[in-house]
Design a protein around this motif. Structure first.
Motif, PDB file in Angstrom:
ATOM      1  N   ARG A   2      40.690  33.430  39.901  1.00 20.19           N
ATOM      2  CA  ARG A   2      40.274  32.233  40.627  1.00 20.19           C
ATOM      3  C   ARG A   2      38.790  32.280  40.961  1.00 20.19           C
ATOM      4  O   ARG A   2      38.054  31.303  40.780  1.00 20.19           O
ATOM      5  CB  ARG A   2      41.105  32.096  41.898  1.00 20.19           C
ATOM      6  CG  ARG A   2      40.830  30.829  42.701  1.00 20.19           C
ATOM      7  CD  ARG A   2      41.869  30.632  43.796  1.00 20.19           C
ATOM      8  NE  ARG A   2      41.939  31.744  44.726  1.00 20.19           N
ATOM      9  CZ  ARG A   2      42.941  32.622  44.771  1.00 20.19           C
ATOM     10  NH1 ARG A   2      43.955  32.527  43.897  1.00 20.19           N
ATOM     11  NH2 ARG A   2      42.946  33.594  45.652  1.00 20.19           N
ATOM     12  N   ALA A   3      38.324  33.450  41.432  1.00 23.94           N
ATOM     13  CA  ALA A   3      36.906  33.596  41.761  1.00 23.94           C
ATOM     14  C   ALA A   3      36.041  33.462  40.514  1.00 23.94           C
ATOM     15  O   ALA A   3      34.959  32.859  40.553  1.00 23.94           O
ATOM     16  CB  ALA A   3      36.668  34.948  42.432  1.00 23.94           C
ATOM     17  N   SER A   4      36.523  33.996  39.400  1.00 23.26           N
ATOM     18  CA  SER A   4      35.767  33.902  38.148  1.00 23.26           C
ATOM     19  C   SER A   4      35.684  32.457  37.677  1.00 23.26           C
ATOM     20  O   SER A   4      34.622  31.990  37.232  1.00 23.26           O
ATOM     21  CB  SER A   4      36.441  34.771  37.090  1.00 23.26           C
ATOM     22  OG  SER A   4      35.749  34.708  35.865  1.00 23.26           O
ATOM     23  N   ARG A   5      36.779  31.747  37.779  1.00 22.74           N
ATOM     24  CA  ARG A   5      36.817  30.347  37.350  1.00 22.74           C
ATOM     25  C   ARG A   5      35.852  29.487  38.166  1.00 22.74           C
ATOM     26  O   ARG A   5      35.234  28.551  37.659  1.00 22.74           O
ATOM     27  CB  ARG A   5      38.248  29.820  37.484  1.00 22.74           C
ATOM     28  CG  ARG A   5      38.470  28.427  36.898  1.00 22.74           C
ATOM     29  CD  ARG A   5      39.932  28.035  36.911  1.00 22.74           C
ATOM     30  NE  ARG A   5      40.489  27.991  38.246  1.00 22.74           N
ATOM     31  CZ  ARG A   5      41.419  28.823  38.716  1.00 22.74           C
ATOM     32  NH1 ARG A   5      41.886  29.798  37.939  1.00 22.74           N
ATOM     33  NH2 ARG A   5      41.888  28.707  39.938  1.00 22.74           N
ATOM     34  N   GLU A   6      35.710  29.835  39.461  1.00 24.40           N
ATOM     35  CA  GLU A   6      34.840  29.070  40.354  1.00 24.40           C
ATOM     36  C   GLU A   6      33.414  29.609  40.395  1.00 24.40           C
ATOM     37  O   GLU A   6      32.575  29.090  41.134  1.00 24.40           O
ATOM     38  CB  GLU A   6      35.438  29.070  41.760  1.00 24.40           C
ATOM     39  CG  GLU A   6      36.801  28.377  41.835  1.00 24.40           C
ATOM     40  CD  GLU A   6      37.473  28.558  43.189  1.00 24.40           C
ATOM     41  OE1 GLU A   6      36.887  29.278  44.048  1.00 24.40           O
ATOM     42  OE2 GLU A   6      38.561  27.987  43.392  1.00 24.40           O
ATOM     43  N   GLY A   7      33.142  30.661  39.605  1.00 22.02           N
ATOM     44  CA  GLY A   7      31.807  31.248  39.593  1.00 22.02           C
ATOM     45  C   GLY A   7      31.451  31.939  40.887  1.00 22.02           C
ATOM     46  O   GLY A   7      30.276  31.978  41.285  1.00 22.02           O
ATOM     47  N   ARG A   8      32.452  32.536  41.568  1.00 22.89           N
ATOM     48  CA  ARG A   8      32.233  33.119  42.888  1.00 22.89           C
ATOM     49  C   ARG A   8      32.678  34.586  42.967  1.00 22.89           C
ATOM     50  O   ARG A   8      33.043  35.072  44.046  1.00 22.89           O
ATOM     51  CB  ARG A   8      32.971  32.297  43.940  1.00 22.89           C
ATOM     52  CG  ARG A   8      32.409  30.892  44.148  1.00 22.89           C
ATOM     53  CD  ARG A   8      33.096  30.209  45.316  1.00 22.89           C
ATOM     54  NE  ARG A   8      33.027  30.988  46.536  1.00 22.89           N
ATOM     55  CZ  ARG A   8      31.990  31.015  47.372  1.00 22.89           C
ATOM     56  NH1 ARG A   8      30.899  30.295  47.103  1.00 22.89           N
ATOM     57  NH2 ARG A   8      32.019  31.756  48.469  1.00 22.89           N
ATOM     58  N   VAL A   9      32.643  35.286  41.852  1.00 30.00           N
ATOM     59  CA  VAL A   9      33.055  36.691  41.881  1.00 30.00           C
ATOM     60  C   VAL A   9      32.183  37.490  42.845  1.00 30.00           C
ATOM     61  O   VAL A   9      32.681  38.270  43.658  1.00 30.00           O
ATOM     62  CB  VAL A   9      33.017  37.306  40.468  1.00 30.00           C
ATOM     63  CG1 VAL A   9      33.213  38.811  40.533  1.00 30.00           C
ATOM     64  CG2 VAL A   9      34.086  36.668  39.588  1.00 30.00           C
ATOM     65  N   ALA A  10      30.870  37.290  42.776  1.00 32.17           N
ATOM     66  CA  ALA A  10      29.957  38.048  43.640  1.00 32.17           C
ATOM     67  C   ALA A  10      30.183  37.735  45.109  1.00 32.17           C
ATOM     68  O   ALA A  10      29.997  38.605  45.980  1.00 32.17           O
ATOM     69  CB  ALA A  10      28.508  37.758  43.258  1.00 32.17           C
ATOM     70  N   GLN A  11      30.597  36.512  45.414  1.00 27.28           N
ATOM     71  CA  GLN A  11      30.783  36.111  46.810  1.00 27.28           C
ATOM     72  C   GLN A  11      32.170  36.453  47.349  1.00 27.28           C
ATOM     73  O   GLN A  11      32.333  36.771  48.528  1.00 27.28           O
ATOM     74  CB  GLN A  11      30.562  34.598  46.971  1.00 27.28           C
ATOM     75  CG  GLN A  11      29.151  34.127  46.715  1.00 27.28           C
ATOM     76  CD  GLN A  11      28.866  33.891  45.239  1.00 27.28           C
ATOM     77  OE1 GLN A  11      29.730  34.085  44.388  1.00 27.28           O
ATOM     78  NE2 GLN A  11      27.644  33.489  44.938  1.00 27.28           N
ATOM     79  N   ASP A  12      33.187  36.385  46.491  1.00 23.67           N
ATOM     80  CA  ASP A  12      34.565  36.438  46.981  1.00 23.67           C
ATOM     81  C   ASP A  12      35.301  37.752  46.719  1.00 23.67           C
ATOM     82  O   ASP A  12      36.367  37.980  47.298  1.00 23.67           O
ATOM     83  CB  ASP A  12      35.384  35.300  46.346  1.00 23.67           C
ATOM     84  CG  ASP A  12      34.912  33.922  46.793  1.00 23.67           C
ATOM     85  OD1 ASP A  12      34.119  33.865  47.744  1.00 23.67           O
ATOM     86  OD2 ASP A  12      35.335  32.918  46.174  1.00 23.67           O
TER      87      ASP A  12
ATOM     88  N   ARG B 114      43.465  36.594  42.281  1.00 19.14           N
ATOM     89  CA  ARG B 114      42.274  36.352  43.098  1.00 19.14           C
ATOM     90  C   ARG B 114      41.014  36.467  42.248  1.00 19.14           C
ATOM     91  O   ARG B 114      40.093  35.652  42.371  1.00 19.14           O
ATOM     92  CB  ARG B 114      42.227  37.350  44.258  1.00 19.14           C
ATOM     93  CG  ARG B 114      41.046  37.156  45.190  1.00 19.14           C
ATOM     94  CD  ARG B 114      41.036  38.199  46.288  1.00 19.14           C
ATOM     95  NE  ARG B 114      39.926  37.975  47.209  1.00 19.14           N
ATOM     96  CZ  ARG B 114      39.620  38.790  48.223  1.00 19.14           C
ATOM     97  NH1 ARG B 114      40.348  39.883  48.452  1.00 19.14           N
ATOM     98  NH2 ARG B 114      38.594  38.526  48.999  1.00 19.14           N
TER      99      ARG B 114
END
Length: 418
Positions: free
Chosen positions: A375-385, A372
């Motif tokens: 995947r969030a890091s790859r999509e640039g969404r660590v802060a959101q997800d 998880r």
């Protein structure tokens, strides 16, 4: 002692600590707020008693300390905190907490939203492995289960209750915190690591009246709003960009009805800093701005300031941290041990080693599902997800989180004991 005490003590760890997952689920389902950790303390004491630790209970209220002497050698203190938070759980887990702060089911919801249930479970596992492997090390282990970290006074409460007279003086103090990093990762950092924190409650006064006649009032709601906006300039315009500071207004309370201008408003803010000079500078700036805005609004009374929940800076000893990092790297591998840099969260752990004037190191380990996180890091969404500590959706995956946290404590302790 064996040639490789770490491997020997950890041999069969998975079977020896097979109880951990169920124990963790039980703790998670039965969280207790600061200074109320009675059930947790009882369960901890029961486990330590089975492992042959000399017990001290009720230290600083609900604190539990176990001492295991194993011949001559260094004395190592390992610490975990036990308290939960007034947060409503929204993880959807089958073992999610439905507890409240009231015995009758009323009161605020309570949740282990910061991972202290992980900390307790890992330290109990490490305590068991060290007790079972005494032929592989020598010295004394102190396992300390602390209340009220979230209140910022639990560690000092144990010190004030005579902790230093109950146990041998440690040579080093070690601790850890689960964070929203990938599970299996361990992170260390030398020097200032976890920020100092100050919470402040500010009450500003107005003159109440009817909402239709604002000219006859001094509106503390508008005053509070101006203060909140102006406080945003402290970090952006009064502190050097290279000096990390966080200033958050987390609460504003005022009024009871839409057409009634109240007599006062209360603001609560939280400050995080890494330097005493900056800490004093920002606290002074907050007071200066509040007083100036009160004067500009014709406030009929001086504002009131109350500082609470203060946490000292966690300043990891360089030599101790280097030794811990080397031990963790040797066990987990360089790909699983990182430098986490400065963390803006705060801890009262440092109050324990300060009581003896001994060196310490405090590190972090991950609790997020690695896939998880990737995947969030790859999509640039660590802060959101990725849920963070103190969130109602914070839920560390059981494994490899528990194995990593348990192993890290054993490995770090044996760096002094083996």
């Amino acid at each position: 002692m064996t040639a490789d005490p770490v491997s020997s003590v950890l041999a069969g760890a998975e079977d020896a600590t097979s109880w951990q997952e169920d124990f963790y689920r039980d703790l998670h389902q039965h969280p207790e707020l600061s200074h109320q950790e009675h059930r947790t303390a009882e369960k901890v004491a029961g486990r330590l008693r089975e492992q042959g630790y000399q017990l001290h209970t009720g230290v600083g209220g609900t604190g539990v300390v176990g001492v295991l002497r194993n011949g001559s050698g260094r004395v190592v203190l390992l610490r975990a905190d036990m308290d939960a938070l007034p947060v409503r759980e929204a993880t959807g887990l089958p073992y999610a907490s439905t507890a409240t702060s009231g015995a009758d089911g009323e009161g605020s919801p309570v949740m282990h939203a910061c991972g202290h249930d992980v900390h307790v479970t890992c330290l109990l596992g490490a305590a068991q492995l060290l007790a079972a492997g005494t032929e592989h090390w020598g010295g004394t282990v102190i396992v300390l289960f602390q209340p009220a970290e979230e209140a910022g006074d639990g560690a000092q409460g144990m010190v004030d209750d005579g902790l230093a007279d109950l146990v041998p003086k440690p040579d080093v103090a070690l601790g850890q915190h689960v964070m929203p990093y990938p599970a299996g990762i361990v992170g260390t950092h030398a020097g200032p690591t976890f920020a100092a924190a100050d919470s402040m409650r500010i009450t500003v006064h107005g003159r109440g009246g009817h909402g239709s006649m604002p000219q006859a009032t001094v509106d503390p709601v508008v005053l509070a709003a101006h203060i909140v906006v102006r406080l945003q300039t402290v970090v952006s315009r009064e502190v050097a960009p290279t000096d990390p500071v966080v200033l958050t207004v987390g609460s504003i309370l005022a009024g009871t009805k839409s057409n009634v201008i109240p007599d006062q408003a209360t603001i609560e803010l939280n400050l995080r800093t890494y330097d005493e000079r900056t800490r004093s500078q920002v606290l002074d700036a907050v007071e200066r701005i509040v007083r100036a805005e009160c004067q500009a609004s014709r406030s009929p009374r001086e504002p009131e300031f109350e500082t609470f929940a203060r946490f000292s800076l966690t300043d990891n000893d360089a030599g101790t941290t280097e030794k811990v990092t080397a031990a963790l790297t040797g066990h987990f591998g360089a790909d699983r041990v990182e430098d986490i840099g400065r963390v803006t969260a705060s801890e009262d752990f440092g109050d324990l080693p300060a009581a003896w004037g001994i060196p310490y190191s405090y590190w972090a380990f991950g609790g997020t599902d690695p896939d998880r996180f990737e995947r969030a890091s790859r999509e640039g969404r660590v802060a959101q997800d990725i849920p963070v500590n103190h969130s109602g959706t914070f839920a560390p995956v059981l494994q490899p989180t528990l194995r990593t946290g348990t192993g890290a404590l054993v490995v770090a302790a044996l760096a002094w004991l083996a």
